[in-house]
Design a protein around this motif. Sequence first.
Motif, PDB file in Angstrom:
ATOM      1  N   ALA A 175       1.319  -9.101 -11.364  1.00  0.00           N
ATOM      2  CA  ALA A 175       0.276  -8.539 -10.507  1.00  0.00           C
ATOM      3  C   ALA A 175       0.225  -9.263  -9.165  1.00  0.00           C
ATOM      4  O   ALA A 175       0.031  -8.640  -8.105  1.00  0.00           O
ATOM      5  N   THR A 176       0.421 -10.583  -9.187  1.00  0.00           N
ATOM      6  CA  THR A 176       0.425 -11.354  -7.942  1.00  0.00           C
ATOM      7  C   THR A 176       1.590 -10.950  -7.051  1.00  0.00           C
ATOM      8  O   THR A 176       1.439 -10.790  -5.832  1.00  0.00           O
ATOM      9  N   VAL A 177       2.760 -10.779  -7.653  1.00  0.00           N
ATOM     10  CA  VAL A 177       3.936 -10.361  -6.882  1.00  0.00           C
ATOM     11  C   VAL A 177       3.696  -9.010  -6.218  1.00  0.00           C
ATOM     12  O   VAL A 177       4.001  -8.817  -5.034  1.00  0.00           O
ATOM     13  N   LEU A 178       3.129  -8.075  -6.975  1.00  0.00           N
ATOM     14  CA  LEU A 178       2.882  -6.748  -6.417  1.00  0.00           C
ATOM     15  C   LEU A 178       1.842  -6.789  -5.301  1.00  0.00           C
ATOM     16  O   LEU A 178       1.966  -6.077  -4.301  1.00  0.00           O
ATOM     17  N   ALA A 179       0.820  -7.619  -5.486  1.00  0.00           N
ATOM     18  CA  ALA A 179      -0.230  -7.702  -4.466  1.00  0.00           C
ATOM     19  C   ALA A 179       0.306  -8.266  -3.147  1.00  0.00           C
ATOM     20  O   ALA A 179      -0.236  -7.967  -2.074  1.00  0.00           O
ATOM     21  N   LEU A 180       1.353  -9.073  -3.216  1.00  0.00           N
ATOM     22  CA  LEU A 180       1.924  -9.685  -2.016  1.00  0.00           C
ATOM     23  C   LEU A 180       2.995  -8.829  -1.357  1.00  0.00           C
ATOM     24  O   LEU A 180       3.560  -9.220  -0.331  1.00  0.00           O
ATOM     25  N   LEU A 181       3.300  -7.672  -1.942  1.00  0.00           N
ATOM     26  CA  LEU A 181       4.308  -6.797  -1.346  1.00  0.00           C
ATOM     27  C   LEU A 181       3.863  -6.310   0.031  1.00  0.00           C
ATOM     28  O   LEU A 181       2.708  -5.920   0.215  1.00  0.00           O
ATOM     29  N   PRO A 182       4.748  -6.315   1.003  1.00  0.00           N
ATOM     30  CA  PRO A 182       4.393  -5.726   2.303  1.00  0.00           C
ATOM     31  C   PRO A 182       4.138  -4.226   2.148  1.00  0.00           C
ATOM     32  O   PRO A 182       4.671  -3.577   1.246  1.00  0.00           O
ATOM     33  N   ASP A 183       3.321  -3.707   3.056  1.00  0.00           N
ATOM     34  CA  ASP A 183       2.973  -2.297   2.973  1.00  0.00           C
ATOM     35  C   ASP A 183       4.212  -1.405   3.075  1.00  0.00           C
ATOM     36  O   ASP A 183       4.309  -0.380   2.388  1.00  0.00           O
ATOM     37  N   ARG A 184       5.168  -1.806   3.870  1.00  0.00           N
ATOM     38  CA  ARG A 184       6.389  -1.008   4.025  1.00  0.00           C
ATOM     39  C   ARG A 184       7.162  -0.931   2.705  1.00  0.00           C
ATOM     40  O   ARG A 184       7.678   0.130   2.336  1.00  0.00           O
ATOM     41  N   ALA A 185       7.255  -2.056   1.995  1.00  0.00           N
ATOM     42  CA  ALA A 185       7.959  -2.062   0.714  1.00  0.00           C
ATOM     43  C   ALA A 185       7.222  -1.201  -0.310  1.00  0.00           C
ATOM     44  O   ALA A 185       7.841  -0.498  -1.121  1.00  0.00           O
ATOM     45  N   GLY A 186       5.905  -1.262  -0.274  1.00  0.00           N
ATOM     46  CA  GLY A 186       5.130  -0.440  -1.208  1.00  0.00           C
ATOM     47  C   GLY A 186       5.350   1.044  -0.974  1.00  0.00           C
ATOM     48  O   GLY A 186       5.465   1.822  -1.928  1.00  0.00           O
ATOM     49  N   ARG A 187       5.420   1.426   0.291  1.00  0.00           N
ATOM     50  CA  ARG A 187       5.667   2.842   0.592  1.00  0.00           C
ATOM     51  C   ARG A 187       7.078   3.261   0.208  1.00  0.00           C
ATOM     52  O   ARG A 187       7.314   4.430  -0.121  1.00  0.00           O
ATOM     53  N   GLN A 188       8.014   2.346   0.239  1.00  0.00           N
ATOM     54  CA  GLN A 188       9.355   2.661  -0.239  1.00  0.00           C
ATOM     55  C   GLN A 188       9.357   2.957  -1.737  1.00  0.00           C
ATOM     56  O   GLN A 188      10.161   3.748  -2.224  1.00  0.00           O
ATOM     57  N   LEU A 189       8.437   2.318  -2.464  1.00  0.00           N
ATOM     58  CA  LEU A 189       8.361   2.516  -3.913  1.00  0.00           C
ATOM     59  C   LEU A 189       7.612   3.788  -4.282  1.00  0.00           C
ATOM     60  O   LEU A 189       8.084   4.600  -5.072  1.00  0.00           O
ATOM     61  N   LEU A 190       6.408   3.963  -3.725  1.00  0.00           N
ATOM     62  CA  LEU A 190       5.527   5.048  -4.156  1.00  0.00           C
ATOM     63  C   LEU A 190       5.273   6.108  -3.099  1.00  0.00           C
ATOM     64  O   LEU A 190       4.523   7.055  -3.364  1.00  0.00           O
ATOM     65  N   GLY A 191       5.857   5.973  -1.933  1.00  0.00           N
ATOM     66  CA  GLY A 191       5.634   6.991  -0.911  1.00  0.00           C
ATOM     67  C   GLY A 191       4.173   7.052  -0.497  1.00  0.00           C
ATOM     68  O   GLY A 191       3.496   6.024  -0.341  1.00  0.00           O
ATOM     69  N   ASP A 192       3.647   8.262  -0.341  1.00  0.00           N
ATOM     70  CA  ASP A 192       2.267   8.445   0.128  1.00  0.00           C
ATOM     71  C   ASP A 192       1.236   7.926  -0.868  1.00  0.00           C
ATOM     72  O   ASP A 192       0.087   7.655  -0.501  1.00  0.00           O
ATOM     73  N   VAL A 207      -3.277   4.504  -2.022  1.00  0.00           N
ATOM     74  CA  VAL A 207      -4.388   4.532  -2.979  1.00  0.00           C
ATOM     75  C   VAL A 207      -4.103   3.638  -4.179  1.00  0.00           C
ATOM     76  O   VAL A 207      -5.015   3.077  -4.786  1.00  0.00           O
ATOM     77  N   ALA A 208      -2.825   3.456  -4.526  1.00  0.00           N
ATOM     78  CA  ALA A 208      -2.488   2.638  -5.696  1.00  0.00           C
ATOM     79  C   ALA A 208      -2.625   1.150  -5.393  1.00  0.00           C
ATOM     80  O   ALA A 208      -2.989   0.367  -6.278  1.00  0.00           O
ATOM     81  N   ALA A 209      -2.350   0.735  -4.146  1.00  0.00           N
ATOM     82  CA  ALA A 209      -2.385  -0.688  -3.813  1.00  0.00           C
ATOM     83  C   ALA A 209      -3.771  -1.286  -4.018  1.00  0.00           C
ATOM     84  O   ALA A 209      -3.906  -2.443  -4.440  1.00  0.00           O
ATOM     85  N   ALA A 210      -4.807  -0.517  -3.734  1.00  0.00           N
ATOM     86  CA  ALA A 210      -6.168  -1.022  -3.894  1.00  0.00           C
ATOM     87  C   ALA A 210      -6.535  -1.272  -5.352  1.00  0.00           C
ATOM     88  O   ALA A 210      -7.481  -2.010  -5.642  1.00  0.00           O
ATOM     89  N   LEU A 211      -5.800  -0.673  -6.272  1.00  0.00           N
ATOM     90  CA  LEU A 211      -6.106  -0.808  -7.698  1.00  0.00           C
ATOM     91  C   LEU A 211      -5.352  -1.941  -8.367  1.00  0.00           C
ATOM     92  O   LEU A 211      -5.562  -2.206  -9.555  1.00  0.00           O
ATOM     93  N   LEU A 212      -4.447  -2.620  -7.650  1.00  0.00           N
ATOM     94  CA  LEU A 212      -3.583  -3.616  -8.282  1.00  0.00           C
ATOM     95  C   LEU A 212      -4.346  -4.769  -8.945  1.00  0.00           C
ATOM     96  O   LEU A 212      -3.982  -5.167 -10.062  1.00  0.00           O
TER      97      LEU A 212
END
Length: 414
Positions: A291-308, A312-317
Amino acid sequence: MRARTAVLCSVADQGVAALTNILVLLAAARLSTVADFARFSAVYLVFTVLLGASGAYTGQPLVLKRGAGEETRGACRSAVAFTVLAAAALGALLAAVCLLVPGDTARALLMLGLVLPVVLGQDAVRYAFSTLQQPHLALLADLLRLACVLGALGTQVYGASPARLIALWGLSALPALLLSAALLHRSTAGAPLLLRPMLRRGHLGQRFTVEFGVGNATSQLSVLGLGTVGNPLLVGALRGATTLFGPLNVLFTSATSFGPPLLGRITGERSRVRATAALAAVLAATAGIWATVLALLPDRAGRQLLGDTWSVAAALLPATGSQYAAMAVGTCGLLALRMLDPRTTLAIQVVFSLTTVAFLAGGWVVGGVLGAAWGLFLGSLCKATATWIRVARLRRRTPAPEETVTAGASPAAP
């Protein structure tokens, strides 16, 4: 097969199977709009419930069988045949109903009904190979499925409909099913095919299915229900967040499906409980680190994973990570109870699954999607606490004989 090799093959097989599911969801998120991914997630959630119920009814009783004699080989054949036939009947009914209902979600559910025998049948063969102490064959089939699903979804472009994605995902499992069926036939040729005992009252799978229904399917269907009556994006948001924790699902599935025969190598109930408690601590710590690793992901990397869906998913981590830590403790507690007294788990599943639903609904009312995520955490925490309290009570009743770890024992299952 040696114990270490069996464990490695079993965990690797679970990892490949989970990786396939994760990549399917990630591909769907990147190929879909937020609304279409919510529809895809709703249909995939239905599949997840059916997959869990199928594993509980046929798979979990199967892996409890010992040896590789004719009875066990016949049980493997029967379980796979029963799963395919039941999935075909249920899938035909689902497709027929959805054929009369308009909308993109109904069309995706119709496709799910058509491919249901393929995806559930392929999963049933994995349990059969595990019971026959041939996890390397399950791993081989799952690697083939992973390659096929990546090839099928890799040809799609942004904007593909949920129904199309479901159809491609389901049909990509057909080569793996055919390969698995051929390998299973070679291992079980001549063994009896008995389907009627699986329908008789008292079949162990009936109890396990009830436990799954009240323990897992209830919360998932509640999410689907809230998405229907409230905000449809709730399903996509929660599914997107839980998709990021897919590697932990590998470990949880491995523990519940294949933990009993592996822990059975340890002599003495108290030693097995201590080993299960240690496993719970390791899994909970892993959940926190992930969970810590995911929370530290840059926003660009997160969008590469889940797109749009990432926004909304990042706030739930934080909430989802806490939920998975609690789930790790609860999963291992249920595993310990399954070894001590399997009949004690049903009551806990019923009471605290309903508690989880109440927390989910209450969190949704108070705090929307984020509140619903924290509600799931509170429900999982209560279940984990109650489970280990029950383990402690049962453990006090158990005498403490000389306990050692059996070295070099033959595995009952991988």
